[in-house]
Design an enzyme around this catalytic site. Structure first.
Site, short mmCIF file in Angstrom:
data_model
loop_
_atom_site.label_atom_id
_atom_site.label_comp_id
_atom_site.label_asym_id
_atom_site.label_seq_id
_atom_site.Cartn_x
_atom_site.Cartn_y
_atom_site.Cartn_z
N LYS A 294 -3.30 -10.64 -6.60
CA LYS A 294 -4.77 -11.77 -6.54
C LYS A 294 -5.92 -10.00 -6.92
O LYS A 294 -5.78 -9.63 -6.87
CB LYS A 294 -4.48 -11.81 -4.99
N LYS B 38 -9.92 -5.54 -5.09
CA LYS B 38 -10.91 -4.14 -5.38
C LYS B 38 -9.89 -2.81 -6.31
O LYS B 38 -10.38 -2.09 -6.63
CB LYS B 38 -11.59 -3.57 -4.43
N LYS C 3 0.88 -1.22 0.01
CA LYS C 3 0.09 0.13 -0.16
C LYS C 3 1.14 0.87 0.12
O LYS C 3 0.58 2.10 -1.03
CB LYS C 3 -1.30 0.16 1.01
P1 TYM Z 1 -9.34 -7.87 2.55
O1 TYM Z 1 -10.68 -6.77 3.22
O2 TYM Z 1 -8.70 -6.67 2.12
O3 TYM Z 1 -10.55 -8.96 2.61
C1 TYM Z 1 -11.40 -9.36 3.64
C2 TYM Z 1 -11.13 -10.95 3.60
O4 TYM Z 1 -11.33 -11.78 2.11
C3 TYM Z 1 -10.28 -11.85 1.99
N1 TYM Z 1 -9.30 -11.90 1.12
C4 TYM Z 1 -9.15 -12.66 -0.89
N2 TYM Z 1 -9.26 -14.31 -0.08
C5 TYM Z 1 -8.66 -15.25 -1.41
N3 TYM Z 1 -8.65 -14.35 -2.65
C6 TYM Z 1 -8.70 -12.92 -3.14
N4 TYM Z 1 -8.16 -12.81 -3.46
C7 TYM Z 1 -8.69 -11.92 -1.42
N5 TYM Z 1 -8.96 -10.69 -1.40
C8 TYM Z 1 -9.51 -10.64 -0.40
C9 TYM Z 1 -8.84 -11.16 3.03
O5 TYM Z 1 -8.07 -12.21 3.56
C10 TYM Z 1 -9.60 -11.36 4.14
O6 TYM Z 1 -9.87 -12.73 5.10
N6 TYM Z 1 -6.99 -6.17 7.46
C11 TYM Z 1 -7.90 -7.28 6.88
C12 TYM Z 1 -9.52 -7.19 7.86
C13 TYM Z 1 -9.67 -7.31 9.03
C14 TYM Z 1 -9.38 -8.24 9.78
C15 TYM Z 1 -9.75 -7.42 11.38
C16 TYM Z 1 -9.90 -9.00 8.95
C17 TYM Z 1 -9.45 -6.02 9.78
N7 TYM Z 1 -9.77 -6.18 10.65
C18 TYM Z 1 -10.34 -9.03 12.23
C19 TYM Z 1 -9.76 -10.58 10.59
C20 TYM Z 1 -9.58 -9.84 11.57
C21 TYM Z 1 -8.52 -6.80 5.13
O7 TYM Z 1 -7.98 -6.03 4.72
O8 TYM Z 1 -9.14 -8.20 5.32
#
Ligand code: TYM
Length: 332
Positions: free
Chosen positions: A196, A199, A114
């Protein structure tokens, strides 16, 4: 009494939910709500590490609440809440900032990624993000945190921070385990299978609310591999494009990789790509309809996230009080 184990996860409403977030963690959540005491939240505090349009953020948070329910999370059986409604996240986040080390935060892949994409806004929040995520998790003392592959590093640093804290103050936090499903853990971009699905690259990303014709078009155009073999075979190193489509098809239909290879044996990519598109359209159709229905009922959505915030606050504040006491803060 045999107490249920606890599980927690969240998604950032920094963009529309997409197939990666759905097939990675989200589709597994409803299967866990009988067995675990579950907390699912919209990680809105996290989104402001990157500049957001306020009206769009508000709309996306509400849509995400509706989508959680539409994907099968029954608000009567689990706790659905918005992170900023539970102040304990920011409060414990600050405490854990003081127990997270500069060196370990500097090694986080997501920070490096990022920071390179938003060079004009490498803010302190982007850097300390894992400490807030550790707070999100540790407040609820979960046994399990289901995430996609890319968040594994953040769950690991959460464990390290918790162990460090426990090492000083005794057993304050339960040490959580990440849960990463085998199929769907890393869904790749449809137009660049080396990165990967995300968005931030909307062309190769398939959003949950996309129209069937757009879904079909994206799958028909999905990048396959330039090898001469042109057969449907799961081999992520040699054939990353086709393997990604096999993974999506497997996750959407529940079929194994072997079954899929047999189903398309000798048929090339021409039949396979639209079949993946159709499987995804059928998977998303009921979710889209239910999301639309729920979005028309704002009062219901509000009742869900308000009740969720109340339940979540009760648990979170209990942990926060324990932490404050250990630190030596004077009780109110
Ligand atoms: P975020 O919002 O980027 O993504 C949410 C969840 O989706 C999974 N993910 C994917 N899995 C498979 N293939 C992909 N292309 C893909 N893109 C996203 C991510 O691994 C995630 O599980 N930091 C976290 C949000 C968060 C969180 C937490 C999660 C904040 N606090 C506490 C668990 C526990 C995040 O940015 O995920």
């Amino acid at each position: 009494m045999n107490e249920k184990k606890t599980m927690l996860s969240g998604i950032q409403p920094s963009g529309e939910l997409h197939l990666g977030t759905y097939l990675g963690p989200l589709r597994h959540w409803p299967n866990m709500i009988e067995e675990y005491d579950c907390y699912f939240f919209m990680a809105d505090l996290h989104t402001i590490t990157v500049r957001q349009d306020p009206a769009a953020l508000r709309r996306r948070v509400l849509t995400q609440v509706a989508q959680y329910i539409a994907c099968g999370l029954d608000p009567e059986k689990c706790t659905i809440f918005i992170q900023s409604h539970v102040p304990a996240h920011a409060q414990l986040g600050w405490v854990l900032d003081c127990y997270a080390m500069f060196g370990e935060l500097s090694r986080m892949t997501q920070f490096k990624d990022k920071a390179s994409k938003h060079k004009d806004n490498i803010n302190a929040g982007l850097f300390t993000y894992p400490a807030l995520m550790a707070a999100d998790i540790l407040l609820y003392q979960p046994d399990l945190v289901p995430v996609g592959d890319d968040q594994k590093q953040h769950v690991e640093i959460c464990r390290d921070i918790a162990e460090r804290f426990n090492g000083i103050y005794g057993e304050v936090f339960r040490i959580p385990e990440p849960y990463i499903a085998k199929v769907g853990a890393r869904i790749m971009s449809l137009n660049d299978p080396s990165s990967k699905m995300s968005k931030s690259s909307p062309d190769g990303c398939l959003f949950l609310m996309e129209k069937p014709e757009d879904i079909m078009r994206k799958f028909k155009r999905a990048v396959t591999d330039s090898d001469t073999e042109r057969c449907v075979r799961y081999a992520p190193q040699e054939k990353p494009g086709v393997s990604n489509l096999i993974q999506i098809y497997a996750a959407a239909t529940g079929k194994s990789y072997d079954e899929i290879e047999r189903e398309f044996d000798g048929q090339g990519y021409g039949k396979f790509k639209p079949a993946v598109g159709e499987a995804v359209v059928e998977t998303l159709r009921p979710i889209q309809a239910e999301t639309e229905r729920l979005l028309a009922d704002k009062a219901y959505l509000e009742s869900v996230y308000r009740a969720g915030a109340e339940k979540a606050s009760y648990t979170a504040e209990k942990t926060l009080r324990k932490v404050y006491k250990k630190l030596g803060f004077v009780a109110k």
